[in-house]
Write an enzyme that holds these catalytic residues in place. Structure first.
Site, PDB file in Angstrom:
ATOM      1  N   PRO A   1       0.843  -1.205   0.000  1.00 27.57           N
ATOM      2  CA  PRO A   1       0.000   0.000   0.000  1.00 27.57           C
ATOM      3  C   PRO A   1       0.874   1.249   0.000  1.00 27.57           C
ATOM      4  CG  PRO A   1      -0.002  -1.007   2.185  1.00 27.57           C
ATOM      5  CD  PRO A   1       0.797  -1.916   1.287  1.00 27.57           C
TER       6      PRO A   1
ATOM      7  N   GLY B   1       1.900   5.074   0.933  1.00 32.81           N
ATOM      8  CA  GLY B   1       1.655   6.098   1.964  1.00 32.81           C
ATOM      9  C   GLY B   1       1.089   5.554   3.253  1.00 32.81           C
TER      10      GLY B   1
ATOM     11  N   GLY C   1       3.012   3.729   5.569  1.00 32.74           N
ATOM     12  CA  GLY C   1       4.033   3.423   6.576  1.00 32.74           C
ATOM     13  C   GLY C   1       4.692   2.079   6.360  1.00 32.74           C
TER      14      GLY C   1
ATOM     15  N   GLY D   1       6.805   1.458   3.724  1.00 34.87           N
ATOM     16  CA  GLY D   1       8.051   1.592   2.978  1.00 34.87           C
ATOM     17  C   GLY D   1       7.905   1.468   1.475  1.00 34.87           C
ATOM     18  N   SER D   2       6.777   1.926   0.935  1.00 36.44           N
ATOM     19  CA  SER D   2       6.573   1.747  -0.511  1.00 36.44           C
ATOM     20  C   SER D   2       7.593   2.539  -1.337  1.00 36.44           C
ATOM     21  CB  SER D   2       5.148   2.151  -0.908  1.00 36.44           C
ATOM     22  OG  SER D   2       4.896   3.487  -0.528  1.00 36.44           O
ATOM     23  N   SER D   3       7.968   3.744  -0.893  1.00 35.59           N
ATOM     24  CA  SER D   3       8.904   4.536  -1.711  1.00 35.59           C
ATOM     25  C   SER D   3      10.308   3.930  -1.671  1.00 35.59           C
ATOM     26  CB  SER D   3       8.930   5.990  -1.257  1.00 35.59           C
ATOM     27  OG  SER D   3       9.351   6.095   0.071  1.00 35.59           O
TER      28      SER D   3
ATOM     29  N   ASP E   1      14.273   2.712   6.015  1.00 31.99           N
ATOM     30  CA  ASP E   1      13.413   1.975   5.076  1.00 31.99           C
ATOM     31  C   ASP E   1      14.232   1.358   3.945  1.00 31.99           C
ATOM     32  OD1 ASP E   1      11.548   3.256   6.637  1.00 31.99           O
ATOM     33  OD2 ASP E   1      10.306   3.937   4.969  1.00 31.99           O
TER      34      ASP E   1
HETATM   35  O1  PMV Z   1       6.157   6.085   6.809  1.00 29.82           O
HETATM   36  P1  PMV Z   1       7.389   5.447   6.275  1.00 29.82           P
HETATM   37  O2  PMV Z   1       7.214   4.019   5.952  1.00 29.82           O
HETATM   38  O3  PMV Z   1       7.963   6.210   5.149  1.00 29.82           O
HETATM   39  O4  PMV Z   1       8.464   5.470   7.474  1.00 29.82           O
HETATM   40  C1  PMV Z   1       9.033   6.673   7.906  1.00 29.82           C
HETATM   41  C2  PMV Z   1       9.939   6.449   9.089  1.00 29.82           C
HETATM   42  C3  PMV Z   1      10.417   7.752   9.740  1.00 29.82           C
HETATM   43  O5  PMV Z   1      11.226   7.379  10.865  1.00 29.82           O
HETATM   44  C4  PMV Z   1       9.254   8.591  10.248  1.00 29.82           C
HETATM   45  C5  PMV Z   1      11.248   8.601   8.782  1.00 29.82           C
HETATM   46  C6  PMV Z   1      12.632   8.035   8.460  1.00 29.82           C
HETATM   47  O6  PMV Z   1      13.206   8.517   7.489  1.00 29.82           O
HETATM   48  O7  PMV Z   1      13.141   7.144   9.175  1.00 29.82           O
END
Ligand code: PMV
Length: 289
Positions: free
Chosen positions: A78, A80, A82, A84-86, A129
């Site tokens: 999915p 956006g 959380g 790690g899709s990007s 990520d």
């Molecule tokens: O929301 P995600 O999967 O992109 O995770 C971000 C994790 C953070 O700690 C908020 C940012 C980072 O760069 O580590």
């Protein structure tokens, strides 16, 4: 001729946001991924498989020239939420190009080449990520150039991922925490200390669970939780989860619930279904089950 690359998705067990400021974090790969297939074609680089926007185009251009490429994206992750899709896209992209050009990349090279692409999406990513996406398994990560990575062996627990249905904007959420410094510094410190305690209890879900719930409370103090995420944490704990927290940047996205066996996972999944919440059970990918 084509080249294919895969990047894993991930969940952060403990330490998101604090990891941006040099505190350690624990994350593990999950069995959801993004696959990129590259071909050479005449004319402007063209993307298939997902809607293209300015950020995606800029990210692709960190790895590919603006002309001459066909890019096919296939993802079970999915966007956006959380997971790690990007980062998975960035890792898959550099691997696909390397395969097409007959080069082999180790995990460190993959990390270094994928980070500029991840920066387009996230502005100031810790690298957590990308590191997990490139390596798989479960790691303790501390930001740096290069970062410090320690492979970890999780216990036999599993997690249930509960979806708020809303997407969070990681770059915005990270910028929000930055704007609240130095006031939130003690909260960031407390999250870092919690990660150290989690490392000592990775094989004991009953000890680990309350530490994750405490991590969620601290993320709330950082200002990145939402009422919907708080409700999902409460739902999971009421259904018998050993601990629960938002996972990733917050502001929407997913919560994870820690359970110690299939019966525990089934109880949380049933509660989620009754509440109309999309949910799935998973284990760290790439470690013995
Ligand atoms: O929301 P995600 O999967 O992109 O995770 C971000 C994790 C953070 O700690 C908020 C940012 C980072 O760069 O580590």
């Amino acid at each position: 001729m084509s080249g294919t690359g895969i990047g894993w998705g991930k969940l952060i067990l403990c330490g998101e946001h604090a990891v941006v400021y040099g505190h350690p974090a624990i994350a593990f790969a999950v069995d959801l991924s993004t696959r990129v297939t590259l071909t050479r074609r005449p004319g402007p680089t063209a993307v298939a498989g997902c809607p293209s926007d300015a950020r995606l185009t800029a990210a692709l251009h960190e790895v590919l020239e603006p002309t001459g490429w066909g890019v096919r994206l296939d993802s079970t992750l999915p966007i956006g939420k959380g997971m790690g899709s990007s980062a998975a896209l960035a890792v898959a992209l550099v691997r696909a190009r390397a395969e097409l050009e007959g080069r082999s990349l180790d995990a460190d090279q993959t990390y270094a080449q994928a980070m500029p692409c991840e920066r387009v999406f996230h502005g100031n990513p810790s690298g957590l990520d990308v590191a997990v996406s490139a390596r798989g398994g479960c790691i303790r990560f501390t930001r740096g150039t290069p970062p410090t990575l320690q492979p970890l062996t999780p216990g036999r627990w599993r997690v249930v991922v509960l979806d708020t249905g809303a997407a969070g904007d990681t770059a915005e959420l990270v910028a929000g925490v930055a704007a609240r410094r130095p006031g939130v510094e003690p909260v960031l410190q407390a999250i870092g200390a919690l990660v150290e305690r989690c490392c000592g209890h990775l094989d004991d879900a009953r000890a680990l669970g309350p530490l994750l719930t405490e991590n969620h409370r601290l993320l709330g103090k950082l200002g990145v939780s939402t009422p919907e995420l708080d409700d999902l944490v409460a739902l999971a704990l009421d259904a018998g989860a050993l601990g629960a927290k938002l996972a990733g940047a917050g502001g929407g996205g997913v919560a994870l619930a820690l359970v110690d066996d299939t019966a525990g996972a089934d109880a949380v999944l049933a509660a989620a279904e009754r509440a109309g919440v999309p949910a799935l059970a998973c284990r760290p990918a790439g470690v013995p089950s």
